[in-house]
Design an enzyme around this catalytic site. Structure first.
Site, PDB file in Angstrom:
ATOM      1  N   HIS A  79       6.142  -8.038  -0.501  1.00  0.00           N
ATOM      2  CA  HIS A  79       5.868  -9.218  -1.336  1.00  0.00           C
ATOM      3  C   HIS A  79       6.826  -9.298  -2.529  1.00  0.00           C
ATOM      4  O   HIS A  79       6.464  -9.772  -3.610  1.00  0.00           O
ATOM      5  CB  HIS A  79       4.428  -9.225  -1.846  1.00  0.00           C
ATOM      6  CG  HIS A  79       3.398  -9.281  -0.763  1.00  0.00           C
ATOM      7  ND1 HIS A  79       2.980 -10.464  -0.190  1.00  0.00           N
ATOM      8  CD2 HIS A  79       2.716  -8.305  -0.126  1.00  0.00           C
ATOM      9  CE1 HIS A  79       2.074 -10.205   0.747  1.00  0.00           C
ATOM     10  NE2 HIS A  79       1.900  -8.905   0.806  1.00  0.00           N
ATOM     11  N   ASN A 152      -3.389 -13.406   2.407  1.00  0.00           N
ATOM     12  CA  ASN A 152      -2.195 -13.856   3.117  1.00  0.00           C
ATOM     13  C   ASN A 152      -2.459 -15.220   3.743  1.00  0.00           C
ATOM     14  O   ASN A 152      -3.587 -15.724   3.720  1.00  0.00           O
ATOM     15  CB  ASN A 152      -1.818 -12.863   4.225  1.00  0.00           C
ATOM     16  CG  ASN A 152      -1.322 -11.533   3.699  1.00  0.00           C
ATOM     17  OD1 ASN A 152      -0.710 -11.457   2.633  1.00  0.00           O
ATOM     18  ND2 ASN A 152      -1.601 -10.468   4.428  1.00  0.00           N
ATOM     19  N   HIS A 343      -4.659  -6.502  -7.530  1.00  0.00           N
ATOM     20  CA  HIS A 343      -5.276  -5.283  -7.020  1.00  0.00           C
ATOM     21  C   HIS A 343      -6.569  -5.654  -6.312  1.00  0.00           C
ATOM     22  O   HIS A 343      -7.449  -6.297  -6.904  1.00  0.00           O
ATOM     23  CB  HIS A 343      -5.551  -4.333  -8.192  1.00  0.00           C
ATOM     24  CG  HIS A 343      -6.052  -2.980  -7.807  1.00  0.00           C
ATOM     25  ND1 HIS A 343      -6.036  -2.503  -6.506  1.00  0.00           N
ATOM     26  CD2 HIS A 343      -6.611  -1.980  -8.557  1.00  0.00           C
ATOM     27  CE1 HIS A 343      -6.534  -1.293  -6.480  1.00  0.00           C
ATOM     28  NE2 HIS A 343      -6.898  -0.953  -7.706  1.00  0.00           N
TER      29      HIS A 343
END
Length: 708
Positions: A79, A152, A343
């Site tokens: 990413h 995603n 996170h």
């Protein structure tokens, strides 16, 4: 720089940016060092004479060079290339029935968010339109702390257990002996891994589909991938999967376009997002959830904890619970988009984890990565990461500590009046869901994770004919670059267990024998219409669609003006393109401005094209080779094509048999995304309506093939 909650949502981004730079130094003061010492010269180093050595006592030189040497931080392992935006989220109604999360309770409360979109495999310098998974990570700055929904644009992942993550990333990254290819999935190593690890096949089907080359971040779905758990105020748990659905619909490029975009505009998706927000066309997404009561955990023919599986929407519908609007671009790419830290373990009361083995690994890995990328444990104090909820901890010191602490730094204590004290039993503190966990310590995958083919087959059978053609072409392209024929053959053998027709079509294109029929017999042929792009059309508007109008000297300016005004009124962006920049002389003898010159653009950068006419016998724009190629490319990529007046006859150069074109003036004809009317003068209402509907339809794959 202020915390996200302190920043109002302002519509005029450019004015805000100008105000920001003025506010940085409203008095126009002199340049200083980092210590505030005024500098009178910054073009030459301090030296012993005009041609002498540089002196180390030049503190300004040393500070400037040292800061430059340390400007870059390590790239994200995955990413790395991304784009971000601020916005807000608001729920449609209270979700107290299934979660106590405060930001999902009150429709009148807007929760600030920061979203980062990204490619996964490539480095920061790669292109936007590579075939890849796209990240869709959202940071909610809630009143109870930061919640990160890290997802995603695919609802499934390539592996089931996080211990395989290093293997998968090593296989997909550039091959170690020559560091090739850049910004694209590796050839031999990735497909060697795939052919030996069948759990990858479902995600590979998504990767070979058009979902892997989105038209825009604004037209891209997002998924939480894992099964999470909602927990309500009574402590009752509900399994949940998260879905982001774009208001504009889900649309993709085709592979030929994606490759040309990499050369024409490698920042295609990032630029699109930035420009739309600057123009006030704020991207909007609906958050939906699939909810499964805990008593139904084992009611499916797959394991809810398997990250390579979806819950088909026909079995558990997606329930809309809120919307997100992105209305502000970052002010500094590095400070915000590059330093934002997501996170999966950043959760708030009312949201908890499950025993998904890949999710458990991500809960460890993300924090571990941020500690090295952002220089230490205080990265949460970076403004883009800073919560709006109060932070009171006994954690002090470390790299980049910016707070000035006082008092005690341990618990329990009496010298600091016991502060900060743990929360009482009032229900506001985070409480982990009470779940019994026991079992022998083993290295073993659950038998419920073993079916690697059924959902890959479900995806394949749910595709439209044209989507299946694109998937076959993608497999042929990618596997055709694999040098090891054994890897090609082994991959095709695995595809045969998904669908024999798919495997045979791929094998034919890459020079390996087709496998014997029968391997796919156990696979179900069920379909899920929600998986096809056909079902993801959006709200039907043409807002922000890019429409090119090809003009040249002698063009009917009334036609151009009428179409431009009509489409702009519906929110489309219309640009006049000519062989040369500047202006063209219309049929009315007046000069008319041109937005761009044809040699600087290509049809892949636009969603539709219009060819206006001119006086009878006058050449149209298609007399120019660049313009003809522009229209041919748009046509073969399935995009809407319009023609007016003498421009209709010029479409004959496409050589598309069986395509119906207008013959009678004033009678607009629409045939598979091609809209024509031979009438001169301003475009009539029937044409404008039909062309607008064609643009809203996005692509037309059933049209006749054009001879080139």
């Amino acid at each position: 720089m202020t915390a996200p909650a302190d920043r109002p949502h302002e519509p005029d981004g450019k004015q805000r940016q100008r105000d920001h730079y003025r506010a940085a130094d409203p008095a126009g003061g002199p340049l200083t060092t980092d210590q505030g010492v005024v500098v009178d010269h910054t073009d030459d180093s301090l030296a012993a004479g005009a041609r002498g050595p540089t002196l180390l006592e030049d503190f300004h030189f040393r500070e400037k060079l040292t800061r430059f040497d340390h400007e870059r931080i390590p790239e994200r392992v995955v990413h790395a290339r991304g784009a971000g935006a601020y916005g807000y989220f608001e729920p449609y109604e209270s979700c107290a029935e299934f979660t106590r999360a405060a930001f999902l309770q009150d429709p009148s409360v807007r929760t600030p968010v920061f979203v980062r979109f990204s490619t996964v495999q490539g480095p920061k310098g790669s292109a936007d339109t590579v075939r890849d998974v796209r990240g869709f990570a959202t940071k909610f700055y809630t009143s109870e702390g930061n919640y990160d929904l890290v997802g995603n644009n695919f609802p499934v992942f390539f592996i089931q257990d996080g211990i395989k993550f290093p293997d998968f990333v090593h296989a997909v990254k550039p091959e170690p002996h020559n560091d090739i290819p850049t910004g694209a999935s590796a050839h031999d190593t990735l497909w060697d891994f795939v052919s030996l690890q069948p759990e990858t096949l479902h995600a590979i089907m998504w990767l070979m589909s058009d979902r892997a080359i989105p038209r825009s971040y604004r037209m891209m779905q997002g998924f939480g991938v894992h099964t999470f758990r909602f927990v309500n105020a009574q402590g009752r748990g509900t399994f949940v999967k998260f879905h982001w659905k774009p208001k504009l619909g889900t649309h993709s490029l085709v592979w030929d376009e994606a490759q040309e975009c990499q050369g024409r505009d490698p920042d295609f998706n990032r630029r699109d997002l930035w420009d739309a927000i600057e123009a006030g066309e704020y991207p909007e997404y609906e958050l939906g959830v699939q909810l499964v009561p805990e008593e139904d955990e084992f009611a499916f023919d797959f394991d809810l904890l398997d990250p390579t599986k979806i819950i088909p929407e026909e079995q558990v519908p997606v329930r809309p619970i809120g919307r997100m609007v992105l209305d502000r671009n970052p002010e500094n790419f590095f400070a915000e988009t590059e330093q934002v830290a997501f996170h999966t373990a950043n959760v708030v009361p009312g949201i908890d984890f499950t025993n998904d083995p890949l999710l458990q690994a991500r809960n460890f890995s993300y924090l571990d990565t941020q500690l090295i990328r952002l220089g230490g444990p205080n990265f949460a104090q970076i403004p883009v990461n800073r919560p709006v909820a109060p932070v009171r901890t006994n954690q002090r010191d470390g790299y980049h500590q910016s707070a000035l602490h006082s008092g005690t730094n341990y618990s329990p204590n009496s010298l600091g009046a016991g502060c900060p004290a743990v929360a009482g039993p009032d229900g506001h503190a985070y409480t982990h869901y009470a779940e019994r966990v026991d079992g022998a310590k083993i290295r073993q995958r659950s038998p419920s994770f073993r079916d690697h083919y059924s959902q890959a087959a479900l995806f394949w059978h749910s595709m439209a004919d044209w989507e299946q053609r694109h998937i076959v072409d993608a497999f042929r392209f990618e596997l055709g670059k694999v040098g090891a024929l054994t890897v090609r053959s082994r991959t095709v053998a695995e595809l045969a267990r998904v669908d024999h027709a798919l495997a045979a079509a791929v094998a034919e294109g890459i020079g390996v024998p087709a496998p014997e029929a029968g391997a796919d017999e156990p696979r179900k042929t069920a379909v899920s219409p929600a998986l096809s792009l056909v079902a993801q059309r959006g709200d039907g508007s043409i807002r922000t669609r890019q429409v090119a109008v090809l003009v040249t000297d002698g063009v009917d300016a009334e036609q151009v003006t009428s179409v431009r005004e009509a489409l702009a009124a519906e929110g489309a962006v219309v640009e006049a393109l000519a062989p040369r920049d500047g202006s063209v002389t219309g049929a009315d003898g007046e000069r008319h401005a041109v937005d761009r010159a044809l040699p600087t653009v290509a049809s892949v950068l636009y969603d539709a094209v219009l060819v206006p006419g001119g006086p009878a016998g006058a050449p149209t724009a298609l007399a120019d080779p660049d313009a003809l190629r522009f229209v041919r490319d748009a046509y073969r990529h399935g995009k809407p094509v319009g023609a007016l007046g003498a421009g209709v006859a010029a479409l004959g150069a496409l050589g598309a048999d069986d395509l119906r074109l207008a013959a009678e003036p004033g009678q607009a004809v629409a045939d598979r995304g091609v809209v024509t009317d031979t009438a001169p003068g301003p475009a009539g209402e029937p044409f404008l309506r039909a062309f607008t509907e064609a643009v809203a339809g996005h692509r037309y794959w059933d049209r006749p093939v054009a001879r080139s």
